[in-house]
Design a protein around this motif. Sequence first.
Motif, short mmCIF file in Angstrom:
data_model
loop_
_atom_site.label_atom_id
_atom_site.label_comp_id
_atom_site.label_asym_id
_atom_site.label_seq_id
_atom_site.Cartn_x
_atom_site.Cartn_y
_atom_site.Cartn_z
N GLY A 349 1.00 -1.30 -0.02
CA GLY A 349 -0.06 0.01 0.05
C GLY A 349 0.85 1.32 0.04
N VAL A 350 2.10 1.12 0.04
CA VAL A 350 2.88 2.37 0.19
C VAL A 350 3.15 2.84 -0.96
CG1 VAL A 350 5.20 3.11 0.89
CG2 VAL A 350 4.22 1.32 2.38
N GLY A 351 3.26 2.33 -2.13
CA GLY A 351 3.34 2.98 -3.44
C GLY A 351 4.60 2.06 -3.91
N GLN A 352 5.22 2.68 -5.22
CA GLN A 352 6.14 2.05 -5.90
C GLN A 352 7.37 2.12 -4.94
OE1 GLN A 352 5.10 1.19 -8.78
NE2 GLN A 352 7.05 -0.16 -8.98
N ILE A 353 7.85 0.74 -4.96
CA ILE A 353 9.18 0.41 -3.78
C ILE A 353 10.20 -0.05 -4.54
CG2 ILE A 353 9.76 -1.29 -1.98
CD1 ILE A 353 7.86 0.64 -0.70
N ASP A 354 11.42 0.58 -4.30
CA ASP A 354 12.65 0.07 -4.72
C ASP A 354 13.01 -1.16 -3.86
OD1 ASP A 354 15.18 -0.45 -5.67
OD2 ASP A 354 15.99 1.38 -4.78
N PRO A 355 12.82 -2.41 -4.54
CA PRO A 355 13.04 -3.54 -3.89
C PRO A 355 14.53 -3.72 -3.09
CG PRO A 355 12.16 -4.10 -6.16
CD PRO A 355 12.60 -2.71 -6.05
N ALA A 356 15.55 -2.94 -3.68
CA ALA A 356 16.82 -3.11 -3.05
C ALA A 356 16.76 -2.35 -1.81
CB ALA A 356 17.82 -2.65 -4.42
N SER A 357 15.94 -1.51 -1.79
CA SER A 357 16.00 -0.46 -0.90
C SER A 357 15.30 -0.72 0.67
CB SER A 357 15.48 1.09 -1.10
OG SER A 357 13.97 0.81 -1.31
N VAL A 358 14.57 -2.15 0.54
CA VAL A 358 13.93 -2.68 1.71
C VAL A 358 14.66 -2.87 2.74
CG1 VAL A 358 12.14 -4.23 2.45
CG2 VAL A 358 11.76 -3.18 0.27
N GLN A 359 14.48 -2.44 4.01
CA GLN A 359 15.37 -2.94 5.03
C GLN A 359 14.67 -3.10 6.27
OE1 GLN A 359 17.80 0.11 7.00
NE2 GLN A 359 19.64 -1.03 6.06
N MET A 360 14.99 -4.01 7.16
CA MET A 360 14.31 -4.27 8.33
C MET A 360 15.17 -4.19 9.71
SD MET A 360 12.07 -7.57 9.91
CE MET A 360 10.63 -7.40 8.54
N ARG A 361 14.96 -3.49 10.59
CA ARG A 361 15.93 -3.49 11.88
C ARG A 361 14.97 -4.01 13.03
NH1 ARG A 361 20.26 -0.67 12.42
NH2 ARG A 361 21.12 0.47 10.43
N VAL A 362 15.58 -4.84 14.00
CA VAL A 362 14.85 -5.33 15.02
C VAL A 362 15.75 -5.13 16.25
CG1 VAL A 362 14.15 -7.50 16.19
CG2 VAL A 362 13.91 -7.36 13.68
N SER A 363 15.08 -4.35 17.22
CA SER A 363 16.00 -4.11 18.31
C SER A 363 16.47 -5.03 19.04
CB SER A 363 15.11 -3.34 19.28
OG SER A 363 13.85 -4.22 19.64
N GLY A 364 17.79 -5.03 19.29
CA GLY A 364 18.46 -6.18 20.24
C GLY A 364 19.42 -6.90 18.79
N LEU A 365 18.86 -6.91 17.60
CA LEU A 365 19.48 -7.53 16.54
C LEU A 365 19.89 -6.69 15.63
CD1 LEU A 365 16.85 -10.26 15.72
CD2 LEU A 365 18.86 -10.44 17.13
N GLY A 366 19.79 -5.52 15.27
CA GLY A 366 20.30 -4.71 14.32
C GLY A 366 19.49 -4.90 12.73
N VAL A 367 20.08 -4.59 11.89
CA VAL A 367 19.64 -4.87 10.55
C VAL A 367 19.64 -6.49 10.38
CG1 VAL A 367 19.90 -5.03 7.96
CG2 VAL A 367 20.57 -2.88 9.51
N VAL A 368 18.66 -7.05 9.72
CA VAL A 368 18.24 -8.46 9.95
C VAL A 368 18.33 -8.86 8.28
CG1 VAL A 368 17.29 -8.89 12.02
CG2 VAL A 368 15.87 -8.12 10.18
N PRO A 369 18.54 -10.14 7.92
CA PRO A 369 18.53 -10.39 6.38
C PRO A 369 16.97 -10.71 6.16
CG PRO A 369 19.60 -12.30 7.91
CD PRO A 369 19.25 -11.04 8.65
N ALA A 370 16.26 -9.70 6.02
CA ALA A 370 14.78 -10.02 5.75
C ALA A 370 14.48 -10.09 4.26
CB ALA A 370 13.97 -8.75 6.08
#
Length: 430
Positions: A349-370
């Motif tokens: 629903g967000v709009g056109q997404i650049d797939p390479a730019s998607v990032q997930m951070r999880v507290s206690g873990l940092g950036v995760v390989p989502a």
Amino acid sequence: MIRFAAVPLLLALNFSMCKKHETVSQNGQLVGASPTPAANAAGASPGAASAAATPKITKPVVDQTAQVIIFCYHRLVDKIRYPGTEITPAAFEAEMKDLKDHGIKVISLQDLLAWKRGEKNIPPRCAVITFDDGWKSQYEVAWPILKKYGYPFTMFIYTEGVRGGALGGGEAITWEQLADMRDNGVDIQAHSATHQDLREGHNITLITGGKRTRTKLTGPQYQEWVRNEVVGSKQLLEERLGIKANCFAVPFGNYNENVKQLARNAGYEAMFTVYGQPITFTSPMDSLGRYAIEANKPKVFTDAEAMIGGSTGGGPGVAEVGAKDLATQPADGETIRTPLPLIKANLSGVGQIDPASVQMRVSGLGVVPASYDPKTGIVSYQVTQKLRDKSCTVIVSAKSEGKKVEAHWTFGIEEGAKAGASSPAPPAKR
Ligand SMILES: [Zn+2]
């Protein structure tokens, strides 16, 4: 001591008398329905409240990654004569608007403290507005502007500076004005009695019966004086206005461990300086820095905004997306039973997404390989390393049409949650 102990008791009695039939406390949380309100008041035991009603009794899950900037203002005047402590009403209003334009939410000081206690959630980027010293222009000029924006704020008052006090002249706020502010939800807090350097052996002006003496106090004389500054001012504010003062703004930020100890013992929950810095979940409560805004240093304001990622000065803009719109899993505020959840969000629903730019951070873990599936718009990550905290914050960000979009949400993990048969959880803490 007895006097202090009696106050909460009276309040409790009063509460149970006039709210006899209520089952909902002031903050909207269910406290349980029982025919005996007196027993009820103490009966917040989570075990007693069975699953019949909505079991929202546990502490909410708070976003520990949120950041807050606190602003400190003094006088609002049309003609600046003392740029160190003055600002024009127009400049002040422009700053209030700027906060709104940059998506920085203004919260009350008490909400900031409730967040620090883990009792209340706040938006990811917030500001708190405070005024020091008690000037008439804060009542007459600043307040109407703040009302227009619907912003809460706090007044830090030094008691001898209120009109009629030893230092309260014609430009000073009056007790009546303070009472009016109190009645309309303005937070009023302590800023000493005579606004001086609170450290032992420093130059001060002693005011006794209209006489002013420049001096340095030490030993018992100093103890008595500083006690009145820190404790006496609190008691006077509380007695004159019938409030609870739990915050102390240190005059000029000049204090030391002795003064801190005195303030802590007096019941102050938080102490504030004028060394501006973003406040985080772990910032020490006895030195919360505020940005003092001065007419001749407008950059302090924009720099503070930039410190918490408010987009100013041509920096990259970030659009905040609500976690609800992303159908997140676990949901925002949900409490789950496993420390190894599958974390998911739907970005379609967000709009056109650049797939390479998607990032997930999880507290206690940092950036995760989502992993991100451009077809469905779903970003997901299976946690493989047990989440150790009681709550977990997820930040998902992506670039959409050149703009950075970001969503924060936080879920709770039940204490003693089992990771599955193969890896037994540690014994539940009691
Ligand atoms: Zn001050």
